[in-house]
Motif scaffolding. Sequence first.
Motif, short mmCIF file in Angstrom:
data_model
loop_
_atom_site.label_atom_id
_atom_site.label_comp_id
_atom_site.label_asym_id
_atom_site.label_seq_id
_atom_site.Cartn_x
_atom_site.Cartn_y
_atom_site.Cartn_z
N MET A 1 41.21 -30.72 61.33
CA MET A 1 40.31 -29.61 61.42
C MET A 1 40.61 -28.85 62.70
O MET A 1 40.27 -29.28 63.79
CB MET A 1 38.88 -30.16 61.43
CG MET A 1 37.86 -29.08 61.54
SD MET A 1 36.21 -29.77 61.53
CE MET A 1 35.75 -29.36 59.88
N ASN A 2 41.27 -27.74 62.59
CA ASN A 2 41.66 -26.93 63.74
C ASN A 2 40.71 -25.76 63.90
O ASN A 2 40.97 -24.66 63.47
CB ASN A 2 43.10 -26.42 63.58
CG ASN A 2 44.09 -27.55 63.68
OD1 ASN A 2 43.84 -28.51 64.41
ND2 ASN A 2 45.19 -27.44 62.98
N ASN A 49 32.38 -35.65 61.58
CA ASN A 49 33.75 -36.10 61.33
C ASN A 49 34.23 -36.78 62.61
O ASN A 49 33.72 -36.52 63.71
CB ASN A 49 34.65 -34.97 60.83
CG ASN A 49 34.97 -33.95 61.89
OD1 ASN A 49 35.47 -34.28 62.96
ND2 ASN A 49 34.69 -32.70 61.60
N ARG A 122 40.50 -38.50 55.65
CA ARG A 122 40.55 -37.16 56.22
C ARG A 122 41.77 -37.01 57.14
O ARG A 122 42.46 -36.00 57.11
CB ARG A 122 39.27 -36.86 57.01
CG ARG A 122 39.24 -35.46 57.61
CD ARG A 122 38.10 -35.23 58.59
NE ARG A 122 36.81 -35.67 58.14
CZ ARG A 122 35.93 -34.91 57.50
NH1 ARG A 122 36.21 -33.65 57.23
NH2 ARG A 122 34.75 -35.39 57.16
N ASP A 126 44.57 -34.27 56.52
CA ASP A 126 44.77 -33.24 57.54
C ASP A 126 46.11 -33.34 58.27
O ASP A 126 46.72 -32.33 58.60
CB ASP A 126 43.65 -33.27 58.58
CG ASP A 126 42.31 -32.83 58.03
OD1 ASP A 126 42.27 -32.30 56.89
OD2 ASP A 126 41.30 -33.01 58.74
N GLN A 127 46.56 -34.55 58.53
CA GLN A 127 47.73 -34.73 59.39
C GLN A 127 48.99 -35.18 58.65
O GLN A 127 50.08 -35.09 59.21
CB GLN A 127 47.41 -35.73 60.51
CG GLN A 127 46.31 -35.24 61.41
CD GLN A 127 45.92 -36.26 62.45
OE1 GLN A 127 46.63 -37.24 62.69
NE2 GLN A 127 44.79 -36.05 63.09
N SER A 130 48.25 -35.70 52.78
CA SER A 130 47.82 -36.66 51.75
C SER A 130 48.93 -37.61 51.31
O SER A 130 48.94 -38.07 50.18
CB SER A 130 47.27 -35.94 50.52
OG SER A 130 46.18 -35.15 50.86
#
Length: 153
Positions: A1-2, A49, A122, A126-127, A130
Motif C-alpha cells: 500500500m503506497n 493493515n 496482503r 502487494d510485494q 501474488s
Amino acid sequence: MNQPRFIRKAITAATTAVLSLGLLAGTGTSAEAQGRSLRATADHLMNLNAADFVRQPHVAPFDWGNNGCNAMPGPQARRFHIACVQHDFGYRNYGGRSHLKLGPDEETRRWIDERFWHEMRRICIDQHASSGWCLTEAATSYRVVRAAGRYLY
C-alpha cells in the motif's frame, strides 16, 4: 500500500487521537468499562493493515514486545516481519498468558491468527504479485501458528 506521506501522517495522527480517547474514556470508571475501552482500542489496532499497525505509537498499557518471526526461516521471517509483529501484539494482549487478557478464548485466538494469514497474503499480493511460492509460505505459516499457537496463547 503506497499511500502519499501526508495521508500516512493523517492516519497516524487520527489513530493516535482514537487511542488517546479510547484509553482516557476508561479513566475513573469501573474496571469493566476500562476493559471494554482497552479491548476496543486493541481491536482497532489489530484491524489495521500490518504496515499501518507497525507505525502506531506504543501506548501503555499494551505489551508491544515481539519476537518477530523467530520460528520462520530467515528470508520468510524478513518477508512477513510486520505481520508477525502484529500477531505478537495480539497474543501478548489478548491471550491467557498476557497481563491484560483481553480475549483469552479460542474464538479470539482464531481471529488473531486469521488476521496474521490475511496480512501475510496482503504482503504476497502487494510485494510479490501474488506469486504462488509466497502464498504457499503464508499458508504454511498460518497452519503452523494454528497448530502450535494454542501452547503460546
